[in-house]
Motif scaffolding. Structure first.
Motif, PDB file in Angstrom:
ATOM      1  N   ALA A 127       0.781  -1.089   0.012  1.00 46.06           N
ATOM      2  CA  ALA A 127       0.100  -0.086  -0.005  1.00 46.06           C
ATOM      3  C   ALA A 127       0.720   1.207   0.086  1.00 46.06           C
ATOM      4  O   ALA A 127       0.162   2.128  -0.437  1.00 46.06           O
ATOM      5  CB  ALA A 127      -0.978   0.160   1.264  1.00 46.06           C
ATOM      6  N   PHE A 128       1.937   1.165   0.668  1.00 45.89           N
ATOM      7  CA  PHE A 128       2.709   2.386   0.453  1.00 45.89           C
ATOM      8  C   PHE A 128       4.236   2.195  -0.140  1.00 45.89           C
ATOM      9  O   PHE A 128       5.363   2.891   0.087  1.00 45.89           O
ATOM     10  CB  PHE A 128       3.073   3.051   1.905  1.00 45.89           C
ATOM     11  CG  PHE A 128       3.833   2.018   3.033  1.00 45.89           C
ATOM     12  CD1 PHE A 128       5.174   2.315   3.137  1.00 45.89           C
ATOM     13  CD2 PHE A 128       3.196   1.199   3.628  1.00 45.89           C
ATOM     14  CE1 PHE A 128       5.901   1.679   3.963  1.00 45.89           C
ATOM     15  CE2 PHE A 128       4.109   0.289   4.473  1.00 45.89           C
ATOM     16  CZ  PHE A 128       5.446   0.626   4.656  1.00 45.89           C
ATOM     17  N   GLY A 129       4.297   1.219  -1.092  1.00 46.32           N
ATOM     18  CA  GLY A 129       5.589   0.859  -1.813  1.00 46.32           C
ATOM     19  C   GLY A 129       6.736   0.123  -1.121  1.00 46.32           C
ATOM     20  O   GLY A 129       7.682   0.124  -1.645  1.00 46.32           O
ATOM     21  N   ALA A 130       6.359  -0.453  -0.118  1.00 45.31           N
ATOM     22  CA  ALA A 130       7.682  -1.222   0.653  1.00 45.31           C
ATOM     23  C   ALA A 130       7.659  -2.656   0.307  1.00 45.31           C
ATOM     24  O   ALA A 130       6.491  -3.057  -0.188  1.00 45.31           O
ATOM     25  CB  ALA A 130       7.678  -0.940   2.401  1.00 45.31           C
ATOM     26  N   THR A 131       8.770  -3.428   0.413  1.00 46.16           N
ATOM     27  CA  THR A 131       8.710  -4.826   0.186  1.00 46.16           C
ATOM     28  C   THR A 131       8.878  -5.455   1.596  1.00 46.16           C
ATOM     29  O   THR A 131       8.741  -4.976   2.394  1.00 46.16           O
ATOM     30  CB  THR A 131       9.924  -5.195  -0.745  1.00 46.16           C
ATOM     31  OG1 THR A 131       9.924  -6.349  -1.219  1.00 46.16           O
ATOM     32  CG2 THR A 131      11.352  -4.925   0.060  1.00 46.16           C
ATOM     33  N   THR A 132       8.947  -6.708   1.316  1.00 48.04           N
ATOM     34  CA  THR A 132       8.721  -7.597   2.538  1.00 48.04           C
ATOM     35  C   THR A 132       9.805  -8.551   2.777  1.00 48.04           C
ATOM     36  O   THR A 132      10.105  -9.335   1.704  1.00 48.04           O
ATOM     37  CB  THR A 132       7.488  -8.519   2.437  1.00 48.04           C
ATOM     38  OG1 THR A 132       6.177  -7.567   2.327  1.00 48.04           O
ATOM     39  CG2 THR A 132       7.083  -9.336   3.623  1.00 48.04           C
TER      40      THR A 132
END
Length: 728
Positions: free
Chosen positions: A294-299
């Motif tokens: 939703a805010f462009g971060a990865t996991t």
């Protein structure tokens, strides 16, 4: 996560408040007073922690006080609910107040005695830890707890920072203590007030002069992944432009993605917990990925590799009825034992199926395919999970998860599980990267859990069996051999964890609190564990290995030798200090070191707290508008041990950013900074002991600089100098 070798002098407090908010709240809200004692007390550790109302011991003659008595030397806790635990929705609204106050004195004579305080609401939720724990010495503004009644002021903002505590629904106070044996305290007049809490300060001292300079050379690219976090609220993630978040820690070793439940293991009475999901799409894995998307971060997602996961949200591993009397049990649940028998030995022979169901590699592969289906592949436009980490600290499974994994792990069993689970992940998503082996600290860089044996690593049979090759080096070599044999990587990332092990008067940098200068100076030195091959170790490690830790160069050297191209992740770390400015300084230093040492990923455990957040502000949004430290590292050097300088150029606008950390707690630095050929308009942002909870600009209008700049750097501060190139 666990605190290895950390000494924590602390005591917990749980508070409960009455009634709702009023249009004009009184100047203070008294929730307990010896003049009118009320409520119910409890002892969290049975006979080791006691809380009772002691008549005649209050501040005012003839009144009562709460008497806290802690027997033994390990962690002990007790507490008060002044509503008497009934009705279940009884509470007080403290949302209009800014601080918790109470008075305390010590009835015993321990110079370094301390208490920790936790506020607790009446909200039912999975797990524990609604509030942060604050200490009386440190957070409460006291230098000591002695035989004199002293007033404690604890800011409510610190209790709630990144925590779900509901100030409108408070109803109890807990005290806990860890350190001095057989300590006794008296507490009186607990209240909430509107009062500004002064930030703790270090005493001023003489300043010093230093010089620093940017060195010639192109430098290297900085990996954005070094700014990773775990569990930070969404608003903070967006504010600091956090590029990647980690799902991990001890609970992840038993997480059942199909049910959205895990097991508290040794952290919480080997009890299952969580919120059952009605749909698989609501399970934790997918929610974590989608929140990041939703805010462009990865996991960076941890998967279980113990072979077991929780079967429900309520079962527990060591029933007292089934396995006999035990030394401890969950508060309020006498059958939920701690797995330690009456004689002090661990309960053995228990059935893992009391809490868990088997979770073979196929179980993990199915989870990866599910995430790919619903959130995309790692290489897709809507990136799913880029990194899958193989469990958490496997060389501690026999302790942390001993109810299902009682036998210490060996070199070979680690590799066998690595191969089977990593291959299942790669089959389900060939584009994803796999991380392992997720070490816990110094000893498992060199030895397996089996090497500890019954003689505390004296004979080290597993180490000797494998040619006396350190476990971490052996693991890296096995990964390199696999890649050469198969033509593709099995494990792409080496994940190691690190917490400083040094101690000062029984406290370590990670969990230690307070304004003791020696402890805080040790915290700032301990960041050298990460890189400095000349740093003389100040912990128990010096008795094991005479050489400095130099963690990052050490593992990078093994990688260069056996498996070039393998990425490095500092999967857990924390240098503590959130209760004063040194937490932010140590974290700023860590960011500079991670950038300089070319590390790929790093995640603070569990989440930045207190002043630590200032480092994220400084590096990720110093101006509140997304102004960041550069992405192209530039070499720099300082001539003084108390002064660190890190520089980088921003590829977007060409600005040169320079972070200056003054680690002297008492003296300002008169700095002569040589910028070489860097010229342009200079602006400066900073945090220090006077800036509060925000990074602030200290220059006003930009000024033109060329080649060099002279500036005064306050004691205990971190500054961001930004030189914007002149417009042509």
């Amino acid at each position: 996560m666990r605190a290895i070798g950390a000494g924590m002098s602390a005591a917990l407090l749980v508070l409960a408040l009455v009634g709702g908010a009023t249009p004009a709240p009184p100047s203070e809200l008294v929730v307990w007073s010896g003049a009118k004692p009320a409520g119910s007390t409890w002892a969290k550790m049975g006979p080791k922690g006691h809380l009772q109302v002691r008549k005649g011991a209050g501040m005012t003659p003839g009144t009562a006080a709460l008497e806290l008595r802690f027997d033994g030397t390990d962690w002990r806790g007790c507490g008060l609910n002044w509503k008497g635990w009934f009705p279940a929705d009884a509470c007080d609204d403290a949302s209009a107040y800014t601080a918790l106050i109470f008075h305390v004195r010590q009835e015993t004579k321990f110079a370094n005695a301390n208490l920790s305080v936790v506020l607790v609401d009446n909200v039912k939720r999975a797990g524990t830890g609604a509030s942060n724990a604050l200490t009386v010495v440190g957070d409460g503004g006291l230098a000591r707890i002695d035989g004199t009644w002293r007033r404690v002021v604890l800011p409510l903002g610190k209790f709630t920072q990144n925590k779900p505590l509901q100030l409108r629904r408070l109803w109890g106070i807990d005290f806990s203590h860890n350190g001095a044996p057989n300590a006794t305290f008296h507490v009186d007049r607990i209240a909430f007030v509107v009062e500004k809490v002064a930030a703790p300060r270090f005493a001023a001292g003489p300043g010093y002069k230093a010089s620093a300079r940017l060195l010639p050379g192109k430098g290297h690219a900085i990996k954005d992944g070094i700014y990773g976090t775990c569990g930070l609220p969404r608003a903070k993630l967006e504010e600091y432009l956090v590029p990647i978040t980690r799902w991990g820690g001890n609970p992840s070793s038993r997480f059942n993605w199909k049910l959205n439940v895990d097991n508290g293991a040794a952290d919480w009475y080997f009890k299952n917990r969580g919120k059952l999901s009605a749909r698989l799409e609501d399970s934790g894995y997918l929610k974590h990925v989608r929140d990041n998307q939703a805010f462009g971060a990865t996991t960076y997602q941890t998967v279980p590799m113990t072979g077991w996961v929780a079967k429900d949200d309520h079962s527990y591993g060591f029933s007292v009825k089934k396995y006999g009397k035990q030394r401890g049990h969950e508060p309020g649940h006498a059958d939920v034992g701690n797995g330690v028998g009456a004689d002090g030995s661990h309960v053995t022979g228990n059935d893992p199926r009391d809490t868990s169901v088997p979770a073979p590699p196929e179980f993990v592969g199915e989870a990866v395919r599910f995430v790919v289906k619903h959130a995309g592949r790692a290489d897709g436009k809507r990136a799913g999970v880029k990194y899958w980490a193989l469990d958490n600290e496997p060389m501690l499974w026999h302790a942390t998860h001993r109810d299902v994994f009682p036998k210490p792990l060996t070199y070979d069993r680690l590799w066998d599980r690595t191969v089977r689970y990593a291959e299942a992940i790669k089959k389900a998503d060939p584009s994803a990267k796999v991380a392992g082996f997720c070490s816990w600290g110094w000893m498992d860089l060199y030895y397996s859990a089996a090497d500890a044996g019954d003689d505390n690593y004296r004979t080290k049979p597993d180490f000797n069996k494998h040619g006396k090759v350190p476990l971490c080096e052996w693991f890296i070599k096995k990964c390199g051999d696999y890649k050469r044999e198969k033509g593709k990587a099995l494990v792409d990332v080496l994940d190691v964890h690190w917490y400083p092990q040094a101690q000062f008067k029984g406290q370590g940098p990670y969990l230690g609190k307070g304004m003791e200068v020696g402890l805080n100076e040790l915290r700032l030195r301990s960041t050298r564990d990460l890189w400095d091959e000349k740093y003389a170790q100040e912990s128990w490690i010096r008795n094991v290995e005479k050489a400095p830790v130099a963690l990052l160069p050490r593992v990078k050297g093994w990688i260069a030798k056996h498996n070039p191209g393998m990425e490095v992740c500092l999967g857990e770390y924390n240098f503590g200090g959130g209760d004063n400015v040194t937490g932010g300084l140590a974290q700023a230093e860590a960011f500079g070191v991670l950038a300089r040492e070319r590390i790929d990923l790093a995640f603070i455990w569990h989440t930045p707290e207190g002043s630590q957040e200032l480092a994220w502000q400084l590096f990720r949004s110093y101006d509140g508008k997304g102004g960041k430290f550069g992405d192209q590292f530039l070499p720099a050097e300082s001539n003084h041990a108390n002064l660190s300088v890190f520089a980088a150029r921003r590829s977007g606008d060409g600005a040169v950013t320079v972070v200056v950390v003054n680690k002297s707690l008492s003296g300002a630095c008169q700095l002569a900074l040589e910028l070489g050929k860097v010229e342009g308009a200079l602006r400066t942002w900073r945090f220090d002991q006077d800036s509060g909870e925000k990074v602030v600009e200290v220059t006003g209008a930009a000024r033109s600089v060329g080649g060099r700049v002279a500036l005064t750097v306050p004691a205990a501060s971190a500054s961001m100098l930004v030189v914007a190139p002149a417009r042509k």
